[in-house]
Design a protein around this motif. Structure first.
Motif, mmCIF file in Angstrom:
data_model
loop_
_atom_site.group_PDB
_atom_site.id
_atom_site.type_symbol
_atom_site.label_atom_id
_atom_site.label_comp_id
_atom_site.label_asym_id
_atom_site.label_seq_id
_atom_site.Cartn_x
_atom_site.Cartn_y
_atom_site.Cartn_z
ATOM 1 N N VAL A 175 0.814 -1.224 0.000
ATOM 2 C CA VAL A 175 0.000 0.000 0.000
ATOM 3 C C VAL A 175 0.844 1.270 0.000
ATOM 4 O O VAL A 175 0.313 2.378 -0.084
ATOM 5 N N ALA A 221 0.072 -0.424 -6.319
ATOM 6 C CA ALA A 221 -0.682 -0.957 -7.462
ATOM 7 C C ALA A 221 -0.705 0.009 -8.644
ATOM 8 O O ALA A 221 -0.760 -0.422 -9.794
ATOM 9 N N ARG A 222 -0.625 1.311 -8.382
ATOM 10 C CA ARG A 222 -0.689 2.269 -9.502
ATOM 11 C C ARG A 222 0.521 2.157 -10.423
ATOM 12 O O ARG A 222 0.462 2.548 -11.571
ATOM 13 N N VAL A 230 -7.224 -10.330 -7.571
ATOM 14 C CA VAL A 230 -7.899 -9.029 -7.661
ATOM 15 C C VAL A 230 -7.210 -8.159 -8.713
ATOM 16 O O VAL A 230 -7.868 -7.531 -9.555
ATOM 17 N N LEU A 234 -9.252 -7.170 -12.038
ATOM 18 C CA LEU A 234 -9.570 -5.749 -12.152
ATOM 19 C C LEU A 234 -8.972 -5.174 -13.433
ATOM 20 O O LEU A 234 -9.616 -4.381 -14.133
ATOM 21 N N ASN A 288 -7.014 -0.591 -1.097
ATOM 22 C CA ASN A 288 -5.957 0.295 -1.575
ATOM 23 C C ASN A 288 -5.432 -0.181 -2.933
ATOM 24 O O ASN A 288 -5.199 0.632 -3.842
ATOM 25 N N VAL A 289 -5.262 -1.485 -3.070
ATOM 26 C CA VAL A 289 -4.791 -2.050 -4.351
ATOM 27 C C VAL A 289 -5.805 -1.752 -5.457
ATOM 28 O O VAL A 289 -5.436 -1.323 -6.552
ATOM 29 N N ILE A 290 -7.083 -1.928 -5.169
ATOM 30 C CA ILE A 290 -8.121 -1.684 -6.175
ATOM 31 C C ILE A 290 -8.106 -0.219 -6.625
ATOM 32 O O ILE A 290 -8.125 0.076 -7.823
ATOM 33 N N LYS A 338 -5.696 2.133 -6.307
ATOM 34 C CA LYS A 338 -4.465 2.577 -6.963
ATOM 35 C C LYS A 338 -4.283 1.928 -8.325
ATOM 36 O O LYS A 338 -3.752 2.548 -9.238
ATOM 37 N N LEU A 339 -4.721 0.680 -8.456
ATOM 38 C CA LEU A 339 -4.613 0.030 -9.768
ATOM 39 C C LEU A 339 -5.556 0.703 -10.768
ATOM 40 O O LEU A 339 -5.193 0.919 -11.931
#
Lengths: 331, 331
Positions: free
Chosen positions: A179, A210-211, A230, A234, B229-231, B233-234
């Motif tokens: 995170v 993740a970004r 995920v 996603l 947070n992963v969702i 930011k991705l």
């Protein structure tokens, strides 16, 4: 070299598997053992005018369906193309196995029949992740939804070997999904995993948010199977949602339609980035022989590319390299 | 009604906060208490020709920076705009608090100063998630990276109240982020959470796979803070990556440039879907008063929309409704 291919697992029937196998035999110089119903496969080879001796048929008359419980299906359906194929692999009839069937069953079958490499705690599913710069690999893609820090360390080591040997990236950068970028960020699992990865014999980049994944800032993306699943789903869903929204908007009026027409080749090129067929399948790492899960809707091109991937895994001796690296043995 | 606004937290300085506050006073009929350096704020109000009596200034001469440790900053910087603002909220000077500053500090300050609602185990950050159909909300967006099933149950209840009262969606559908649709899928956390959600007094849809999130199939997306947070930011990273790739490709040659020009209004409309400014900020639910985290780079429009959001939270008495629902009290 012989690659064993499950001809009955995919959504598109034997047609695409057989075509992909013929193309692989012609282009890649491998032998193929097709597992499935003998008469159907013979008929399909005939229809494709294949009369060579590089494709053999291993008869199996059952199929494991996608909605079957993996462990039960593997135990009960001894004559399924998947179980017969995995047994052929184990007994040395072939060097690698590819199936587009039930992922859970392939994983369970891989563990029960082919077995794990010594000292590997869990097998992982590796997914090829298309990025702005090319591809990264992500593991675990969903095999281990409750992971321990030690599993993540092994995923990192296995992923590094795969990346170096199969994707030919020297000293691949390994990132831990988290995170935040700082070492002290994260949940209990990734904080402990960070310490292990820092001391492992890999090129550890640190945490990745993740970004940054779509930018391709690392070559090997490590995470537990829940998070990996995920991320992959996603990415797929968002890609589809964006494409379908753009498509609707581009059909709005005459000038937007004309605009879309002028951009046709660019849009096509862009879409290819998300075309899984180009990248082969998802290897299951941690097993004693190469096993690759092909996409359920694989066509001939996807199967051929998965066979190419299996060939490289065999040629580069990925399994042995993983075993050495897991036990930290220098050669 | 009076909304307390931290004027010193955002990346864009007091200018945008003051303009957003003036717009809010004029358009929304609320009073504002701006927390920050008195002389700077007076000067800024003057520059904007604001001479009304609906904006007061609460002096605070320190700022909590983004890289400060949240708990330490809240404890030590008693004169920071964030701590002064939260204390004003607690003491009843205002009805809600908005800050674009350090998220962790706002959360820590909210918990230490404003305090949690009775029987709430953890406060959660709520993120507004733009979908194909409108918006969903996602919680927790990162406050609780090691969650228990009971937290997820409370997130579901709090999210339902917020969605119904603020977004005005009757009987909002609540989905649990999981690796598969079936009840028995998932890790230990979500399996246990599923059982709790099934029996909670909410409109439980069941599991949602990450690929369905962008389609907007549920109104409230529940997950632990790590996955949330992963969702988020991705989604952000993939959106940016796709836009920048398209932009490069559209600039490739004359005809692609012309095509992009013809699609200008469509591309703009599409981009707006991902424009956080339209959706206000991220409420921290579970606290005894409304606290909203505005995006760090908020401009005047974003601040005004966050103030509107705070106003609705106060008008609709979201906090009381959460307290009643958590304790399962019918009124």
């Amino acid at each position: 070299m012989k690659i064993v291919v499950d001809s009955m697992g995919g959504d598109n029937g034997v047609k695409e598997v057989v075509r992909g196998s013929i193309d692989a035999v012609n282009e890649l110089g491998v032998d193929i053992a097709l597992v499935g119903k003998k008469d159907i496969l013979e008929n399909e080879l005939h229809k494709n005018n294949y009369h060579g001796n590089k494709i053999e048929i291993i008869h199996a008359d059952e199929v494991i369906q996608n909605d079957e419980s993996p462990a039960i299906a593997i135990r009960k359906k001894k004559n399924s193309s998947m179980v017969v194929g995995l047994n052929s692999l184990k007994e040395g009839t072939g060097d690698a196995f590819i199936s587009a069937g039930n992922t859970g069953a392939l994983l369970a079958g891989g563990i029960f029949i082919v077995k794990r490499i010594k000292d590997i705690e869990r097998a992982a599913i590796v997914s090829i992740y298309p990025t702005k710069n090319g591809v990264s690999i992500l593991l675990d893609a969903g095999a281990n939804v409750d992971s321990k820090p030690e599993y993540l360390e092994q995923f990192a080591i296995m992923g590094s070997v795969y990346c170096e040997k199969v994707l030919r990236i020297a000293s691949p950068k390994v990132g831990l999904v988290n995170v935040g970028a700082e070492k002290e960020k994260g949940n209990i699992l990734v904080k402990e995993a960070y310490n292990l990865l820092e001391n492992a014999n890999i090129n550890f980049y640190g945490n990745v948010e993740a970004r940054d994944i779509p930018e391709g800032i690392v070559d090997v993306i490590v995470c537990d199977g829940f998070v990996g699943n995920v991320i992959l789903k996603l990415t797929e869903g968002l890609g589809q949602s964006i494409f379908s929204t753009l498509k609707e908007q581009f059909a709005e009026n005459f000038s937007s339609k004309l605009g879309a027409l002028l951009l046709k080749s660019q849009l096509k090129e862009f879409k290819q980035r998300f075309d899984y067929r180009e990248y082969g399948g998802a290897p299951l790492l941690g097993l004693k022989k190469p096993v690759i899960k092909a996409h359920g809707s694989s066509d001939a091109l996807a199967f051929k590319n998965a066979i190419r991937q299996a060939k490289i895994m065999v040629e580069e001796d990925v399994i042995n390299k993983i075993e050495l690296d897991i036990n930290n043995i220098e050669i």
